[in-house]
Design a protein around this motif. Structure first.
Motif, PDB file in Angstrom:
ATOM      1  N   TYR A   1       0.816  -1.273   0.134  1.00 57.45           N
ATOM      2  CA  TYR A   1      -0.090  -0.141  -0.171  1.00 57.45           C
ATOM      3  C   TYR A   1       0.979   1.181  -0.046  1.00 57.45           C
ATOM      4  O   TYR A   1       1.973   1.268   0.661  1.00 57.45           O
ATOM      5  CB  TYR A   1      -0.983  -0.183   1.060  1.00 57.45           C
ATOM      6  CG  TYR A   1      -1.854  -1.284   1.297  1.00 57.45           C
ATOM      7  CD1 TYR A   1      -3.197  -0.955   0.704  1.00 57.45           C
ATOM      8  CD2 TYR A   1      -1.671  -2.308   1.781  1.00 57.45           C
ATOM      9  CE1 TYR A   1      -3.987  -1.947   0.425  1.00 57.45           C
ATOM     10  CE2 TYR A   1      -2.415  -3.564   1.536  1.00 57.45           C
ATOM     11  CZ  TYR A   1      -3.681  -3.259   1.001  1.00 57.45           C
ATOM     12  OH  TYR A   1      -4.832  -4.155   1.033  1.00 57.45           O
ATOM     13  N   CYS A   2       0.154   2.274  -0.535  1.00 58.48           N
ATOM     14  CA  CYS A   2       1.293   3.614  -0.517  1.00 58.48           C
ATOM     15  C   CYS A   2       1.523   4.289   0.769  1.00 58.48           C
ATOM     16  O   CYS A   2       0.277   4.550   1.328  1.00 58.48           O
ATOM     17  CB  CYS A   2       0.632   4.391  -1.672  1.00 58.48           C
ATOM     18  SG  CYS A   2       1.277   6.104  -1.512  1.00 58.48           S
ATOM     19  N   PRO A   3       2.604   4.370   1.169  1.00 56.10           N
ATOM     20  CA  PRO A   3       2.801   4.965   2.574  1.00 56.10           C
ATOM     21  C   PRO A   3       2.401   6.474   2.642  1.00 56.10           C
ATOM     22  O   PRO A   3       1.927   6.996   3.663  1.00 56.10           O
ATOM     23  CB  PRO A   3       4.173   4.842   2.703  1.00 56.10           C
ATOM     24  CG  PRO A   3       4.905   4.081   1.607  1.00 56.10           C
ATOM     25  CD  PRO A   3       3.838   4.142   0.494  1.00 56.10           C
ATOM     26  N   LYS A   4       2.088   7.133   1.393  1.00 57.78           N
ATOM     27  CA  LYS A   4       1.432   8.613   1.379  1.00 57.78           C
ATOM     28  C   LYS A   4       0.029   8.486   1.460  1.00 57.78           C
ATOM     29  O   LYS A   4      -0.453   9.075   2.362  1.00 57.78           O
ATOM     30  CB  LYS A   4       1.986   9.269   0.208  1.00 57.78           C
ATOM     31  CG  LYS A   4       3.394   9.987   0.385  1.00 57.78           C
ATOM     32  CD  LYS A   4       3.679  10.633  -0.659  1.00 57.78           C
ATOM     33  CE  LYS A   4       3.835  12.302  -0.193  1.00 57.78           C
ATOM     34  NZ  LYS A   4       4.454  13.154  -1.010  1.00 57.78           N
ATOM     35  N   CYS A   5      -0.708   7.997   0.341  1.00 63.10           N
ATOM     36  CA  CYS A   5      -2.109   7.941   0.493  1.00 63.10           C
ATOM     37  C   CYS A   5      -2.902   6.848   0.971  1.00 63.10           C
ATOM     38  O   CYS A   5      -4.033   6.945   0.882  1.00 63.10           O
ATOM     39  CB  CYS A   5      -2.339   8.279  -0.990  1.00 63.10           C
ATOM     40  SG  CYS A   5      -2.129   6.913  -2.027  1.00 63.10           S
ATOM     41  N   GLY A   6      -2.032   5.676   1.113  1.00 63.82           N
ATOM     42  CA  GLY A   6      -2.536   4.507   1.511  1.00 63.82           C
ATOM     43  C   GLY A   6      -3.377   3.630   0.488  1.00 63.82           C
ATOM     44  O   GLY A   6      -3.986   2.457   0.711  1.00 63.82           O
TER      45      GLY A   6
ATOM     46  N   TYR B   1       3.734   0.382  -7.412  1.00 65.15           N
ATOM     47  CA  TYR B   1       3.781   1.780  -7.751  1.00 65.15           C
ATOM     48  C   TYR B   1       2.303   2.164  -7.511  1.00 65.15           C
ATOM     49  O   TYR B   1       1.379   1.590  -7.516  1.00 65.15           O
ATOM     50  CB  TYR B   1       3.612   1.800  -9.580  1.00 65.15           C
ATOM     51  CG  TYR B   1       3.583   2.962 -10.099  1.00 65.15           C
ATOM     52  CD1 TYR B   1       4.799   3.685 -10.387  1.00 65.15           C
ATOM     53  CD2 TYR B   1       2.676   3.723 -10.510  1.00 65.15           C
ATOM     54  CE1 TYR B   1       4.917   5.014 -11.241  1.00 65.15           C
ATOM     55  CE2 TYR B   1       2.387   4.925 -11.240  1.00 65.15           C
ATOM     56  CZ  TYR B   1       3.398   5.741 -11.448  1.00 65.15           C
ATOM     57  OH  TYR B   1       3.614   6.894 -12.140  1.00 65.15           O
ATOM     58  N   CYS B   2       2.323   3.592  -6.963  1.00 64.71           N
ATOM     59  CA  CYS B   2       0.856   4.369  -6.646  1.00 64.71           C
ATOM     60  C   CYS B   2       0.668   5.156  -7.949  1.00 64.71           C
ATOM     61  O   CYS B   2       1.096   6.109  -8.329  1.00 64.71           O
ATOM     62  CB  CYS B   2       1.158   5.259  -5.398  1.00 64.71           C
ATOM     63  SG  CYS B   2      -0.508   6.009  -5.032  1.00 64.71           S
ATOM     64  N   GLU B   3      -0.646   4.692  -8.408  1.00 61.04           N
ATOM     65  CA  GLU B   3      -1.139   5.406  -9.742  1.00 61.04           C
ATOM     66  C   GLU B   3      -1.685   7.015  -9.169  1.00 61.04           C
ATOM     67  O   GLU B   3      -1.903   7.736 -10.163  1.00 61.04           O
ATOM     68  CB  GLU B   3      -2.042   4.440 -10.539  1.00 61.04           C
ATOM     69  CG  GLU B   3      -1.569   3.323 -10.946  1.00 61.04           C
ATOM     70  CD  GLU B   3      -2.771   2.354 -11.657  1.00 61.04           C
ATOM     71  OE1 GLU B   3      -3.828   2.167 -11.090  1.00 61.04           O
ATOM     72  OE2 GLU B   3      -2.219   1.682 -12.535  1.00 61.04           O
ATOM     73  N   VAL B   4      -2.109   7.103  -7.716  1.00 59.30           N
ATOM     74  CA  VAL B   4      -2.765   8.072  -7.353  1.00 59.30           C
ATOM     75  C   VAL B   4      -1.311   9.104  -7.245  1.00 59.30           C
ATOM     76  O   VAL B   4      -1.293  10.395  -7.854  1.00 59.30           O
ATOM     77  CB  VAL B   4      -3.537   8.244  -6.166  1.00 59.30           C
ATOM     78  CG1 VAL B   4      -3.842   9.782  -5.662  1.00 59.30           C
ATOM     79  CG2 VAL B   4      -4.507   7.176  -6.252  1.00 59.30           C
ATOM     80  N   CYS B   5      -0.281   8.915  -6.582  1.00 58.30           N
ATOM     81  CA  CYS B   5       0.811   9.640  -6.244  1.00 58.30           C
ATOM     82  C   CYS B   5       1.832   9.735  -7.604  1.00 58.30           C
ATOM     83  O   CYS B   5       2.693  10.204  -7.722  1.00 58.30           O
ATOM     84  CB  CYS B   5       1.372   9.350  -5.082  1.00 58.30           C
ATOM     85  SG  CYS B   5       0.455   9.334  -3.718  1.00 58.30           S
ATOM     86  N   GLN B   6       1.470   8.811  -8.339  1.00 57.89           N
ATOM     87  CA  GLN B   6       2.375   8.537  -9.658  1.00 57.89           C
ATOM     88  C   GLN B   6       3.969   8.523  -9.312  1.00 57.89           C
ATOM     89  O   GLN B   6       4.692   9.080  -9.345  1.00 57.89           O
ATOM     90  CB  GLN B   6       2.123   9.610 -10.555  1.00 57.89           C
ATOM     91  CG  GLN B   6       0.857   9.916 -10.953  1.00 57.89           C
ATOM     92  CD  GLN B   6       0.408  10.783 -12.042  1.00 57.89           C
ATOM     93  OE1 GLN B   6       1.370  11.807 -12.585  1.00 57.89           O
ATOM     94  NE2 GLN B   6      -0.428  10.842 -12.939  1.00 57.89           N
TER      95      GLN B   6
HETATM   96 ZN   LIG Z   1      -0.186   6.974  -3.140  1.00 57.87          ZN
END
Ligand SMILES: [Zn+2]
Length: 165
Positions: free
Chosen positions: A5-10, A26-31
């Motif tokens: 899971y993305c450590p920034k946005c979860g 890869y986080c598609e939200v935070c890119q």
């Molecule tokens: Zn993210």
């Protein structure tokens, strides 16, 4: 540690090909990709001008065992600065010079251990509350005193070998 899971946005990460690195979460939200994470620690061979090595016993964990002065690096520090800080915090001694020796990955703990040689002037130690004792040993004694096969033993042997050259 590999991120799911993305450590920034979860958000849930997906695997994406990143250049030559292969498939990376890869986080598609935070890119952005999230590469595997590990901690970096400095583990010092603290030696004085007479080539004696300072080993410590901690007040937690295995209290009977002598170990090296070690700690986690902080953001923004160089390994040399981190080693000098740990030596000062744990023993009260000031490192006159700090030099990189060798490194080793501690698999079980996801820690990169950087071996440092911290040269200090022999003085009375003012040990931190985390320590029971700090004691000087010859290099040969120190090799026998620490746990057989331990990372600190490997670093002490590396320094001893360099000294004999
Ligand atoms: Zn993210």
């Amino acid at each position: 540690m590999r991120f799911d899971y993305c450590p920034k946005c979860g958000g849930k990460l997906v695997l994406r090909q990143i250049g030559d690195e292969g498939e990376i979460p890869y986080c598609e939200v935070c890119q952005r990709p999230w590469f595997d994470m590990f901690s970096t620690c400095v583990l010092s061979v603290v030696a004085d001008e007479d080539n004696e090595v300072l080993l410590i016993r901690q007040s937690y964990g295995d209290t009977a065992r002598f170990v090296g002065v070690a700690g986690f690096m902080k953001v923004g520090e160089t390994p040399e600065e981190a080693a000098a800080r740990e030596v000062r915090e744990e023993t009260g001694l000031t490192a006159e010079s700090v030099k990189y020796i060798d490194s080793c990955f501690y698999d079980g703990r996801d820690q990169l251990m950087l071996g440092m040689l911290a040269r200090v002037k022999k003085a009375e130690c003012h040990i931190s509350g985390e320590l029971l004792e700090a004691k000087w040993f010859s290099f040969d004694e120190a090799v026998k005193t620490v746990r057989e096969g331990s990372i600190i033993q490997r670093f002490i042997k590396s320094v001893r070998k360099e000294m004999k050259k």
